[in-house]
Design a protein around this motif. Structure first.
Motif, PDB file in Angstrom:
ATOM      1  N   GLU A  36       0.842  -1.200   0.000  1.00 20.10           N
ATOM      2  CA  GLU A  36       0.000   0.000   0.000  1.00 20.10           C
ATOM      3  C   GLU A  36       0.870   1.240   0.000  1.00 20.10           C
ATOM      4  O   GLU A  36       1.911   1.269   0.638  1.00 20.10           O
ATOM      5  N   ASP A  37       0.420   2.245  -0.741  1.00 22.49           N
ATOM      6  CA  ASP A  37       1.107   3.527  -0.774  1.00 22.49           C
ATOM      7  C   ASP A  37       0.029   4.600  -0.894  1.00 22.49           C
ATOM      8  O   ASP A  37      -0.736   4.593  -1.860  1.00 22.49           O
ATOM      9  N   ARG A  40      -3.578   3.335  -1.364  1.00 23.61           N
ATOM     10  CA  ARG A  40      -3.894   2.556  -2.574  1.00 23.61           C
ATOM     11  C   ARG A  40      -3.105   1.263  -2.586  1.00 23.61           C
ATOM     12  O   ARG A  40      -1.966   1.220  -2.131  1.00 23.61           O
ATOM     13  N   LYS A  41      -3.697   0.212  -3.122  1.00 25.09           N
ATOM     14  CA  LYS A  41      -3.037  -1.094  -3.204  1.00 25.09           C
ATOM     15  C   LYS A  41      -2.269  -1.198  -4.520  1.00 25.09           C
ATOM     16  O   LYS A  41      -2.775  -0.820  -5.582  1.00 25.09           O
ATOM     17  N   TYR A  42      -1.056  -1.697  -4.425  1.00 31.15           N
ATOM     18  CA  TYR A  42      -0.194  -1.900  -5.589  1.00 31.15           C
ATOM     19  C   TYR A  42       0.442  -3.279  -5.511  1.00 31.15           C
ATOM     20  O   TYR A  42       0.370  -3.952  -4.489  1.00 31.15           O
ATOM     21  N   THR A  44       4.289  -5.243  -6.422  1.00 24.37           N
ATOM     22  CA  THR A  44       5.695  -4.982  -6.715  1.00 24.37           C
ATOM     23  C   THR A  44       6.477  -6.294  -6.713  1.00 24.37           C
ATOM     24  O   THR A  44       6.093  -7.256  -6.041  1.00 24.37           O
ATOM     25  N   LEU A  51       5.939   0.120  -8.890  1.00 26.97           N
ATOM     26  CA  LEU A  51       4.606  -0.236  -8.415  1.00 26.97           C
ATOM     27  C   LEU A  51       3.644  -0.375  -9.588  1.00 26.97           C
ATOM     28  O   LEU A  51       3.686   0.410 -10.536  1.00 26.97           O
ATOM     29  N   PHE A  52       2.756  -1.361  -9.491  1.00 25.63           N
ATOM     30  CA  PHE A  52       1.763  -1.616 -10.532  1.00 25.63           C
ATOM     31  C   PHE A  52       0.386  -1.665  -9.896  1.00 25.63           C
ATOM     32  O   PHE A  52       0.212  -2.245  -8.828  1.00 25.63           O
ATOM     33  N   ILE A  53      -0.613  -1.071 -10.562  1.00 22.09           N
ATOM     34  CA  ILE A  53      -1.959  -1.028  -9.987  1.00 22.09           C
ATOM     35  C   ILE A  53      -2.664  -2.386 -10.065  1.00 22.09           C
ATOM     36  O   ILE A  53      -3.571  -2.646  -9.298  1.00 22.09           O
ATOM     37  N   ASP A  54      -2.231  -3.241 -11.000  1.00 25.05           N
ATOM     38  CA  ASP A  54      -2.793  -4.594 -11.086  1.00 25.05           C
ATOM     39  C   ASP A  54      -1.788  -5.499 -11.812  1.00 25.05           C
ATOM     40  O   ASP A  54      -0.739  -5.049 -12.281  1.00 25.05           O
ATOM     41  N   GLN A  57      -1.045  -4.656 -15.587  1.00 29.83           N
ATOM     42  CA  GLN A  57      -0.067  -3.582 -15.777  1.00 29.83           C
ATOM     43  C   GLN A  57       1.348  -4.108 -15.558  1.00 29.83           C
ATOM     44  O   GLN A  57       2.272  -3.758 -16.293  1.00 29.83           O
TER      45      GLN A  57
END
Length: 82
Positions: A36-37, A40-42, A44, A51-54, A57
């Protein structure tokens, strides 16, 4: 030389995934960790450097950029023979 890969749920780490990459007749496994950053959940694979949103990506990025992998992702494994 085929570069096949797949992403699966980790059996050893809850809520994590594993990217398995077959390259030069060897299979290497890379842990994909949720983080989390800013609320928001990412995801790695490099301790939060990238960082990737899903997962889509993450795959699309590594089809163009090696990142921590030895090569770019090329052929997704869509069928597993048992």
């Amino acid at each position: 030389m085929r570069r096949m890969f797949l992403i699966r749920e980790s059996q050893q780490h809850a809520q994590c995934f594993v990217l398995s990459l077959c390259y030069k007749l060897k299979t290497k496994h890379y842990l994909v960790i949720p983080c989390e950053d800013g609320g928001r959940k990412y995801f790695t694979m490099d301790d939060g450097l990238t960082l990737f949103i899903d997962l889509l990506q993450l795959v699309e990025f590594h089809q163009i950029n090696k990142g921590i992998l030895p090569v770019c992702l090329k052929h997704p494994c869509v069928c597993v023979a048992l």
